[in-house]
Design a protein around this motif. Structure first.
Motif, PDB file in Angstrom:
ATOM      1  N   ARG A  93      28.058  36.778  44.843  1.00  0.00           N
ATOM      2  CA  ARG A  93      29.081  36.875  45.855  1.00  0.00           C
ATOM      3  C   ARG A  93      29.604  37.849  45.586  1.00  0.00           C
ATOM      4  NH1 ARG A  93      33.938  33.073  48.662  1.00  0.00           N
ATOM      5  NH2 ARG A  93      34.045  33.960  49.633  1.00  0.00           N
ATOM      6  N   THR A  94      30.622  38.873  46.748  1.00  0.00           N
ATOM      7  CA  THR A  94      31.134  39.710  46.013  1.00  0.00           C
ATOM      8  C   THR A  94      32.731  39.762  46.954  1.00  0.00           C
ATOM      9  OG1 THR A  94      29.643  41.429  45.666  1.00  0.00           O
ATOM     10  CG2 THR A  94      32.002  42.294  45.696  1.00  0.00           C
ATOM     11  N   VAL A  95      33.748  40.077  46.144  1.00  0.00           N
ATOM     12  CA  VAL A  95      35.017  39.105  47.277  1.00  0.00           C
ATOM     13  C   VAL A  95      35.663  40.494  46.443  1.00  0.00           C
ATOM     14  CG1 VAL A  95      34.422  36.683  47.096  1.00  0.00           C
ATOM     15  CG2 VAL A  95      36.325  38.010  45.039  1.00  0.00           C
ATOM     16  N   GLU A  96      36.899  40.707  47.445  1.00  0.00           N
ATOM     17  CA  GLU A  96      38.040  42.242  47.623  1.00  0.00           C
ATOM     18  C   GLU A  96      39.443  41.536  47.935  1.00  0.00           C
ATOM     19  OE1 GLU A  96      38.867  45.952  49.815  1.00  0.00           O
ATOM     20  OE2 GLU A  96      36.998  45.822  49.417  1.00  0.00           O
ATOM     21  N   LEU A  97      40.074  41.464  46.162  1.00  0.00           N
ATOM     22  CA  LEU A  97      41.601  40.922  46.895  1.00  0.00           C
ATOM     23  C   LEU A  97      42.025  41.429  47.469  1.00  0.00           C
ATOM     24  CD1 LEU A  97      41.038  37.071  46.403  1.00  0.00           C
ATOM     25  CD2 LEU A  97      39.298  38.739  44.807  1.00  0.00           C
ATOM     26  N   ALA A  98      43.560  40.920  47.437  1.00  0.00           N
ATOM     27  CA  ALA A  98      44.552  41.952  47.684  1.00  0.00           C
ATOM     28  C   ALA A  98      45.271  43.467  47.109  1.00  0.00           C
ATOM     29  CB  ALA A  98      45.669  41.192  48.137  1.00  0.00           C
ATOM     30  N   ASP A  99      44.668  42.700  45.544  1.00  0.00           N
ATOM     31  CA  ASP A  99      45.243  44.050  44.497  1.00  0.00           C
ATOM     32  C   ASP A  99      44.777  43.434  43.167  1.00  0.00           C
ATOM     33  OD1 ASP A  99      47.319  42.054  43.127  1.00  0.00           O
ATOM     34  OD2 ASP A  99      48.435  42.613  44.781  1.00  0.00           O
ATOM     35  N   PHE A 100      44.694  44.251  42.232  1.00  0.00           N
ATOM     36  CA  PHE A 100      44.225  44.003  40.965  1.00  0.00           C
ATOM     37  C   PHE A 100      44.900  42.938  40.965  1.00  0.00           C
ATOM     38  CE2 PHE A 100      43.520  44.659  35.965  1.00  0.00           C
ATOM     39  CZ  PHE A 100      42.119  44.547  35.908  1.00  0.00           C
ATOM     40  N   ASP A 139      28.837  34.407  35.938  1.00  0.00           N
ATOM     41  CA  ASP A 139      28.412  36.698  34.771  1.00  0.00           C
ATOM     42  C   ASP A 139      29.782  36.425  36.467  1.00  0.00           C
ATOM     43  OD1 ASP A 139      27.068  36.040  33.691  1.00  0.00           O
ATOM     44  OD2 ASP A 139      25.392  36.982  34.360  1.00  0.00           O
ATOM     45  N   ILE A 140      30.779  37.881  35.788  1.00  0.00           N
ATOM     46  CA  ILE A 140      31.694  38.358  36.130  1.00  0.00           C
ATOM     47  C   ILE A 140      31.415  40.334  36.344  1.00  0.00           C
ATOM     48  CG2 ILE A 140      34.533  38.189  37.345  1.00  0.00           C
ATOM     49  CD1 ILE A 140      34.179  35.199  35.762  1.00  0.00           C
ATOM     50  N   ASP A 141      31.361  40.703  37.204  1.00  0.00           N
ATOM     51  CA  ASP A 141      32.031  41.851  37.553  1.00  0.00           C
ATOM     52  C   ASP A 141      33.793  42.352  37.932  1.00  0.00           C
ATOM     53  OD1 ASP A 141      31.151  44.523  36.375  1.00  0.00           O
ATOM     54  OD2 ASP A 141      30.931  44.927  38.864  1.00  0.00           O
ATOM     55  N   ILE A 142      34.254  42.705  37.486  1.00  0.00           N
ATOM     56  CA  ILE A 142      35.515  42.928  37.113  1.00  0.00           C
ATOM     57  C   ILE A 142      35.606  44.771  38.255  1.00  0.00           C
ATOM     58  CG2 ILE A 142      38.118  42.680  37.431  1.00  0.00           C
ATOM     59  CD1 ILE A 142      37.409  40.950  35.278  1.00  0.00           C
ATOM     60  N   ARG A 143      36.022  45.080  38.935  1.00  0.00           N
ATOM     61  CA  ARG A 143      36.011  46.544  39.430  1.00  0.00           C
ATOM     62  C   ARG A 143      36.986  46.464  40.653  1.00  0.00           C
ATOM     63  NH1 ARG A 143      31.234  49.366  37.476  1.00  0.00           N
ATOM     64  NH2 ARG A 143      30.396  47.874  36.429  1.00  0.00           N
ATOM     65  N   TRP A 144      38.389  46.750  40.085  1.00  0.00           N
ATOM     66  CA  TRP A 144      39.972  46.621  40.202  1.00  0.00           C
ATOM     67  C   TRP A 144      39.867  45.717  41.167  1.00  0.00           C
ATOM     68  CZ3 TRP A 144      41.193  49.938  45.051  1.00  0.00           C
ATOM     69  CH2 TRP A 144      43.091  49.601  45.990  1.00  0.00           C
ATOM     70  N   ARG A 145      40.050  45.637  42.433  1.00  0.00           N
ATOM     71  CA  ARG A 145      40.589  44.170  43.697  1.00  0.00           C
ATOM     72  C   ARG A 145      38.861  43.870  43.581  1.00  0.00           C
ATOM     73  NH1 ARG A 145      43.233  45.751  48.904  1.00  0.00           N
ATOM     74  NH2 ARG A 145      40.909  47.224  49.316  1.00  0.00           N
ATOM     75  N   THR A 146      37.881  44.406  43.328  1.00  0.00           N
ATOM     76  CA  THR A 146      36.648  43.541  43.397  1.00  0.00           C
ATOM     77  C   THR A 146      35.652  42.907  42.575  1.00  0.00           C
ATOM     78  OG1 THR A 146      36.665  45.310  45.646  1.00  0.00           O
ATOM     79  CG2 THR A 146      34.686  44.237  44.818  1.00  0.00           C
ATOM     80  N   LEU A 147      34.996  41.637  43.021  1.00  0.00           N
ATOM     81  CA  LEU A 147      35.045  40.774  42.066  1.00  0.00           C
ATOM     82  C   LEU A 147      33.793  40.534  42.305  1.00  0.00           C
ATOM     83  CD1 LEU A 147      37.700  38.331  41.340  1.00  0.00           C
ATOM     84  CD2 LEU A 147      37.433  40.235  39.925  1.00  0.00           C
TER      85      LEU A 147
END
Length: 97
Positions: free
Chosen positions: A29-36, A58-66
């Protein structure tokens, strides 16, 4: 030791998990949050839940997208524990905002 779920069982379970996709090899699942900082706060909360369960995504962190990936590596596929972890992740993500 946990059993790997069948493709049908994974498909059925994913029907009740919004935003999750996958197959017996893993669910994501990919989620986008408000900010980092908010994204990192979610990761911190997921880390606590994962430690409580002794089952870690496993967690992939790309700025505000997890992107979360759940698979039971020791058995090579998705088990009931992965689905429970996915639900806990959903609860955490749903409580943000």
């Amino acid at each position: 030791m946990a059993d790997v779920l069948t493709a049908e069982a994974v498909r059925d379970e994913l029907g009740g998990l919004a935003g999750w996709s996958g197959d017996p090899a893993g669910i994501t699942r990919t989620v986008e949050l408000a900010d980092f900082p908010e994204a990192i706060a979610v990761v911190d909360r997921v880390a606590v839940a994962a430690e409580e369960m002794d089952h870690h995504p496993d967690i992939d962190i790309r700025w505000r997208t997890l992107t979360f990936r759940c698979v039971t590596h020791s058995v090579g596929g998705v088990t009931r524990r992965d689905l429970e972890l996915a639900r806990r992740i959903d609860d955490i993500v749903g409580s943000v905002g």
